[in-house]
Design an enzyme around this catalytic site. Structure first.
Site, PDB file in Angstrom:
ATOM      1  N   GLN A 103     123.716 -27.056 -53.486  1.00 17.22           N
ATOM      2  CA  GLN A 103     122.321 -27.270 -53.091  1.00 17.22           C
ATOM      3  C   GLN A 103     121.393 -27.384 -54.294  1.00 17.22           C
ATOM      4  OE1 GLN A 103     119.454 -24.401 -52.559  1.00 17.22           O
ATOM      5  NE2 GLN A 103     119.244 -24.647 -50.338  1.00 17.22           N
ATOM      6  N   SER A 146     115.533 -25.748 -48.696  1.00 11.36           N
ATOM      7  CA  SER A 146     115.749 -25.345 -50.088  1.00 11.36           C
ATOM      8  C   SER A 146     115.815 -23.821 -50.197  1.00 11.36           C
ATOM      9  CB  SER A 146     114.655 -25.954 -50.972  1.00 11.36           C
ATOM     10  OG  SER A 146     114.927 -25.719 -52.340  1.00 11.36           O
ATOM     11  N   LEU A 147     114.859 -23.207 -50.880  1.00  9.91           N
ATOM     12  CA  LEU A 147     114.796 -21.743 -50.946  1.00  9.91           C
ATOM     13  C   LEU A 147     114.893 -21.122 -49.560  1.00  9.91           C
ATOM     14  CD1 LEU A 147     113.928 -18.901 -52.080  1.00  9.91           C
ATOM     15  CD2 LEU A 147     111.587 -19.685 -51.694  1.00  9.91           C
ATOM     16  N   ARG A 201     117.768 -17.163 -59.096  1.00  7.33           N
ATOM     17  CA  ARG A 201     117.751 -18.605 -58.835  1.00  7.33           C
ATOM     18  C   ARG A 201     116.500 -19.242 -59.437  1.00  7.33           C
ATOM     19  NH1 ARG A 201     115.828 -21.948 -54.484  1.00  7.33           N
ATOM     20  NH2 ARG A 201     117.230 -23.657 -53.907  1.00  7.33           N
ATOM     21  N   GLN A 234     109.526 -23.521 -51.327  1.00  6.57           N
ATOM     22  CA  GLN A 234     108.391 -23.458 -52.252  1.00  6.57           C
ATOM     23  C   GLN A 234     107.304 -24.457 -51.869  1.00  6.57           C
ATOM     24  OE1 GLN A 234     111.226 -22.576 -56.060  1.00  6.57           O
ATOM     25  NE2 GLN A 234     109.162 -23.232 -56.517  1.00  6.57           N
TER      26      GLN A 234
END
Length: 309
Positions: A247, A89-90, A114, A11
């Protein structure tokens, strides 16, 4: 022998109008995602509004779809399959699709959920994230650990030497930011995010994500993948599943991820997805790396020509 790695952004790389010149070639991937999501993802990405695209439940499928669309196109154009992959991350979900651990349809559904789980874990306005520039990882970690109060604050991303992101409830976050300034931080900057990601406040979201992942098939990686939570390789599907849950509330070890790749012989890293955020971080981590970006039709033509030599 030198190795090639692909990395996928998280993001913050999204913007309205991204990939606007690529509808003809990326359209099928966006249509596939739209059918799963129940709304026109390409229209949202192209027309906004930005406030909606920046909401994490929409940002996450948008970036995953953009990254995988570019990945598919690059391979069609003759780009070599990388030796290693990772995502921030994502972006780890994009990396898992690239490595054939997750199929794309499952990944789209998962990241949509998510985003919802993460957004709902902490009421809007009660928490946030900030980047601290100019202090070492251990210094920032110690300042967070030394915070005394009823609110929570933790390190969330170790992005590059001298760049650490902290996350938590506003009162604690403000106190830590002030303490970092007093400790000599060159700059601190509040991030435009809607929740405090990658800290213990995301535990409710992690519990929901664990349930969501139970019904999804994960396969043995066809490309070696370095995961966020421990900056290490994982080839066991069940351990990958556990790491995806962990995570949610653990720091992203990006600096260590790139160091791990270099130790494995990686000399070139290609960022595959909108923007160039990871490329900037990767240069700061190791200036010897050759850095490429696949974020547009033009860049695909340039990079695939170079990588295919």
């Amino acid at each position: 022998m030198s190795k090639l790695a692909y990395v996928f952004p998280g993001q913050g790389s999204q913007k309205v109008g991204m990939l606007g010149d690529a509808k003809a070639v990326l359209g099928p991937t966006f249509e596939e995602a739209s059918a799963i999501l129940g709304y026109d993802l390409w229209q949202l990405v192209q027309e906004g509004p930005a406030e909606k695209l920046d909401r994490t439940e929409y940002t996450q499928p948008a970036l995953l779809t953009a990254s995988i669309g570019l990945w598919r196109l690059a391979l069609e154009k003759g780009a070599p399959v990388p030796d290693l992959v990772a995502g921030h991350s994502l972006g780890e979900y994009s990396a898992l699709v690239a490595a054939s651990v997750l199929n794309f349809a499952d990944a789209v559904s998962l990241v949509s959920k998510r985003g919802q789980f993460m957004q709902n874990a902490v009421p809007v306005g009660e928490g946030g994230m900030a980047v601290v520039l100019g202090l070492g990882d251990e210094e920032v970690s110690a300042i967070c650990a030394g915070f005394i109060g009823s609110k929570l604050v933790q390190t969330a991303n170790f992005n590059a030497p001298g760049q650490v992101v902290v996350a938590g409830q506003n009162e604690a976050l403000d106190a830590v930011i002030q303490a970092c300034k007093e400790a000599g931080a060159r700059r601190t900057l509040s991030l435009s995010v809607s929740a405090p990601f990658h800290c213990a406040l995301m535990q409710p979201a992690a519990d929901q994500m664990e349930d969501a992942l139970k019904g999804v098939t994960l396969n043995v990686p066809q490309i070696r993948i370095v995961q966020n939570v421990d900056a290490d390789f994982c080839d066991d599907p069940e351990n990958i599943r556990k790491n995806l849950v962990k995570q949610m509330y653990s720091a992203v070890l990006w600096t260590d991820t790139i160091v791990k790749m270099v130790a494995e012989g990686v000399t070139r890293i290609t960022e595959c997805g909108p923007g160039r955020v990871l490329s900037g971080l990767n240069r700061r981590i190791d200036r010897s790396l050759a850095i490429d970006n696949i974020n547009s039709l033009e860049s695909i033509n340039a990079v695939t020509g170079e990588l295919s030599i």
